[in-house]
Write an enzyme that holds these catalytic residues in place. Structure first.
Site, PDB file in Angstrom:
ATOM      1  N   ARG A 107       0.822  -1.210   0.000  1.00 14.21           N
ATOM      2  CA  ARG A 107       0.000   0.000   0.000  1.00 14.21           C
ATOM      3  C   ARG A 107       0.865   1.274   0.000  1.00 14.21           C
ATOM      4  NH1 ARG A 107      -3.772   3.429   3.327  1.00 14.21           N
ATOM      5  NH2 ARG A 107      -5.248   4.129   1.754  1.00 14.21           N
ATOM      6  N   SER A 108       2.148   1.124   0.060  1.00 17.21           N
ATOM      7  CA  SER A 108       3.053   2.269   0.174  1.00 17.21           C
ATOM      8  C   SER A 108       3.520   2.742  -1.200  1.00 17.21           C
ATOM      9  CB  SER A 108       4.267   1.896   1.024  1.00 17.21           C
ATOM     10  OG  SER A 108       5.320   2.811   0.831  1.00 17.21           O
ATOM     11  N   PRO A 109       3.158   3.967  -1.603  1.00 16.58           N
ATOM     12  CA  PRO A 109       3.670   4.462  -2.885  1.00 16.58           C
ATOM     13  C   PRO A 109       5.185   4.579  -2.879  1.00 16.58           C
ATOM     14  CG  PRO A 109       2.615   6.232  -1.635  1.00 16.58           C
ATOM     15  CD  PRO A 109       2.300   4.954  -0.928  1.00 16.58           C
ATOM     16  N   TYR A 110       5.759   4.928  -1.728  1.00 16.88           N
ATOM     17  CA  TYR A 110       7.205   5.064  -1.655  1.00 16.88           C
ATOM     18  C   TYR A 110       7.909   3.716  -1.767  1.00 16.88           C
ATOM     19  CZ  TYR A 110       6.186   9.840  -0.186  1.00 16.88           C
ATOM     20  OH  TYR A 110       5.735  11.132  -0.129  1.00 16.88           O
ATOM     21  N   SER A 111       7.237   2.643  -1.325  1.00 17.43           N
ATOM     22  CA  SER A 111       7.802   1.307  -1.536  1.00 17.43           C
ATOM     23  C   SER A 111       7.923   1.031  -3.034  1.00 17.43           C
ATOM     24  CB  SER A 111       6.931   0.246  -0.863  1.00 17.43           C
ATOM     25  OG  SER A 111       7.052   0.290   0.542  1.00 17.43           O
TER      26      SER A 111
END
Length: 217
Positions: free
Chosen positions: A12-16
């Site tokens: 769910r992490s865009p930065y991931s």
């Protein structure tokens, strides 16, 4: 000698998503191994986390993710659907979540099959690069898994059969994440030293080189 680092990562992490292609390239070019440790997003682990957050937290996140993607030259669009369902009117996360548990368990299965980073890379592109509406439908995930060298149907059987065992491993990764020094993702850790955020990639590479990371021959 092959160096290792831990990667704490959420679907769910865009930065991931925004850091993963660089991690793939590093493992391709250098004698280093990424130990993938998928975790549930904070909205699932601690849904009350956002109850008292300043509204600017969300508005800044929206601006920064698109800006960061543009800076990195990566396509980006907030997923349709969001991997974690949220009631935007109340900013509440219902307990029943139709997507994130399957995704996270599949990430753990892929890791156990030795293709964790490749799976995260291919699936996060389908979810986050804006090329697909309805990434959870049709053969989008199956094709992404195939590009990573995996069979999604076989993985789904394992994820359903071993759900309790997989969740136990994911929980252990969440504990290890905090022990390494942060609760957020993406977080890379080298010998217990945390590098939180996609913007710490350069420092991660620098630290690994100081520890003797060499280019592949």
């Amino acid at each position: 000698m092959t160096l290792n680092y831990d990667l704490f990562w959420s679907f769910r992490s865009p930065y991931s998503y925004l850091v993963t292609s660089r991690l793939v390239a590093m493992e391709r070019d250098y004698d280093v191994k990424c130990n993938v440790r998928v975790v549930y997003p904070i909205a699932v682990r601690q849904p009350e986390f956002f109850d008292n957050s300043d509204p600017l937290w969300f508005t800044y996140l929206a601006k920064d993710t698109y800006r960061t993607a543009a800076f990195l030259g990566l396509p980006f669009h907030w997923p349709r659907p969001d991997p974690v369902v949220m009631d935007f009117a109340t900013r509440k996360y219902p307990k029943e979540q139709p997507y994130i548990h399957r995704l996270t368990r599949l990430g753990q299965v892929a890791t156990e099959m030795g293709k964790g980073l490749a799976f995260l890379d291919e699936v996060s592109k389908v979810i986050w690069d804006g090329s697909v509406i309805g990434w959870h439908e049709g053969d989008h995930l199956a094709n992404a898994a195939a590009r990573a060298g995996l069979d999604l149907a076989a993985m789904d059987v394992i994820a359903a059969r071993d759900a309790e065992r997989l969740d136990g491993i994911i929980e252990a990764s969440q504990v290890a994440q905090r022990e390494a020094g942060h609760y957020g993702v993406p977080m890379m850790a080298v010998d217990g030293e945390p590098f939180f955020g996609q913007d710490r990639y350069d420092q991660l590479e620098w630290r690994l080189k100081l520890k003797g990371m060499q280019k592949r021959g």
